[in-house]
Enzyme design. Structure first.
Site, PDB file in Angstrom:
ATOM      1  CG  ASP A  64      -2.017  -0.925   1.108  1.00 62.74           C
ATOM      2  OD1 ASP A  64      -2.932  -0.672   0.378  1.00 62.74           O
ATOM      3  OD2 ASP A  64      -2.255  -1.881   1.813  1.00 62.74           O
ATOM      4  CD  GLU A  85      -4.934  11.375   2.708  1.00 64.17           C
ATOM      5  OE1 GLU A  85      -5.670  10.419   2.479  1.00 64.17           O
ATOM      6  OE2 GLU A  85      -5.245  12.494   2.641  1.00 64.17           O
ATOM      7  CG  ASP A  86      -3.597   6.182   4.894  1.00 65.10           C
ATOM      8  OD1 ASP A  86      -4.277   6.911   5.157  1.00 65.10           O
ATOM      9  OD2 ASP A  86      -3.655   5.503   3.662  1.00 65.10           O
ATOM     10  NE  ARG A 129      -0.706   1.837   4.219  1.00 68.73           N
ATOM     11  CZ  ARG A 129      -1.380   2.926   3.574  1.00 68.73           C
ATOM     12  NH1 ARG A 129      -2.489   2.965   3.881  1.00 68.73           N
ATOM     13  NH2 ARG A 129      -0.625   3.685   3.088  1.00 68.73           N
ATOM     14  NE  ARG A 184      -6.743  -0.168   7.829  1.00 67.17           N
ATOM     15  CZ  ARG A 184      -6.284   0.085   6.685  1.00 67.17           C
ATOM     16  NH1 ARG A 184      -5.638   0.928   6.487  1.00 67.17           N
ATOM     17  NH2 ARG A 184      -6.566  -0.887   5.912  1.00 67.17           N
ATOM     18  CG  HIS A 186      -8.719   6.360   6.125  1.00 69.31           C
ATOM     19  ND1 HIS A 186      -8.116   5.943   4.752  1.00 69.31           N
ATOM     20  CD2 HIS A 186      -7.850   5.806   6.899  1.00 69.31           C
ATOM     21  CE1 HIS A 186      -6.722   5.414   5.101  1.00 69.31           C
ATOM     22  NE2 HIS A 186      -6.901   5.241   6.559  1.00 69.31           N
ATOM     23  CB  CYS A 216      -4.978   7.829  -0.846  1.00 70.35           C
ATOM     24  SG  CYS A 216      -6.536   7.364  -0.075  1.00 70.35           S
TER      25      CYS A 216
HETATM   26  N1  GLY Z   1      -5.628  -0.425   0.591  1.00 66.68           N
HETATM   27  C1  GLY Z   1      -5.579   0.828   1.365  1.00 66.68           C
HETATM   28  C2  GLY Z   1      -5.355   0.630   2.949  1.00 66.68           C
HETATM   29  O1  GLY Z   1      -6.209  -0.298   3.120  1.00 66.68           O
HETATM   30  O2  GLY Z   1      -4.507   1.052   3.552  1.00 66.68           O
END
Ligand code: GLY
Length: 253
Positions: free
Chosen positions: A59, A64-65, A84, A129, A159, A246
């Protein structure tokens, strides 16, 4: 403005999926669409800085995350999806010359996709998350600079910014099925077209809303409200539960 991005990983076919069924992703097409997205950012005045490729991190294109950046500080996130977390090191390296960097620590989890900034208010999704400890750490990191942080429960989507994003002035595009719109009282809310539930994700850059090309009905609603929209086709990355916000971290230079 600097736009931090990263190329689509070879491993994206193994991406995290929470609300979507797995579909084949055409890697060549995904990369071409991502290049066009970067070109659009550049055409709007961003200097695009690509992080190093991360071929094993499924990912990693969804940069952005991994961070929340405001004018005074960068908060390095701690994704709720453990797969991640190896994405963080390269983002930390990129941000260190640009801002003081504060890190979210365990047990906090925070993903940038849950953080919607409008002026000096950060709306923070309470999602699968991002947890309460992550929210509290983000709030503590930005409070000294005069930012207010407010939690918003998110249900039915990944999100907060899957459900609502800023499109300029006091205007937001929203899918009210996934959040309580009452948290945004006083804003001009533009509802997504019912046929386009994923259309609430827009990225405002210098007064232009980058928005998924697959959402023409919602685009028409935005344009009718005076929003300038530039559609981009990220349909392959949409299969990986990613949208236009994202794929970049925008940093005011
Ligand atoms: N596929 C994006 C996420 O779940 O982080």
């Amino acid at each position: 403005m600097i736009a931090i991005t990263r190329d689509v990983s070879d491993a994206i076919v193994r991406c995290e999926l929470t609300h979507l069924a797995r579909q084949p992703i055409d890697l060549v097409r995904a990369r071409a669409q991502h290049r066009a997205y970067e070109a659009r950012l550049a055409s709007l005045g961003c200097e695009v800085r690509r992080l190093a490729d991360a071929p094993d991190l499924a990912d990693a294109v969804f940069v952005e995350d991994t961070a929340v950046v405001v004018a005074e500080v960068a908060v390095l996130a701690r994704p709720g999806a453990a797969s991640r977390r190896p994405e963080l090191a390269s983002m930390a390296e990129a941000l260190t010359p640009l801002r003081p960097v504060v890190r979210v620590e365990a047990p906090g989890t925070l993903e940038g996709g849950d953080v919607l900034r409008v002026g000096r208010t950060l709306f923070v999704g309470r999602s699968g998350r991002t947890n309460d400890a992550g929210f509290a750490q983000l709030r503590a990191a930005v409070a000294p600079y005069g930012y207010d942080a407010r939690q918003v429960p998110v249900t039915g989507c990944l999100h907060l910014k899957s459900a609502i994003t800023w499109v300029g002035e006091r205007r937001l595009v929203v899918n009210c099925a996934w959040i309580d719109a009452g948290a945004f009282e006083g804003f001009d809310l533009v509802d997504v077209d019912p046929a386009e539930p994923f259309a609430a994700n827009a990225l405002l850059v210098r007064g232009t809303a980058i928005h998924g090309a697959q959402f023409p009905r919602t685009r028409a609603r935005l344009e009718a409200r005076g929003v300038r929209v530039e559609p981009v086709d990220l349909s392959e990355l949409a299969k990986a539960e990613g949208g236009v916000t994202c794929c970049s971290v925008i940093v005011d230079a």
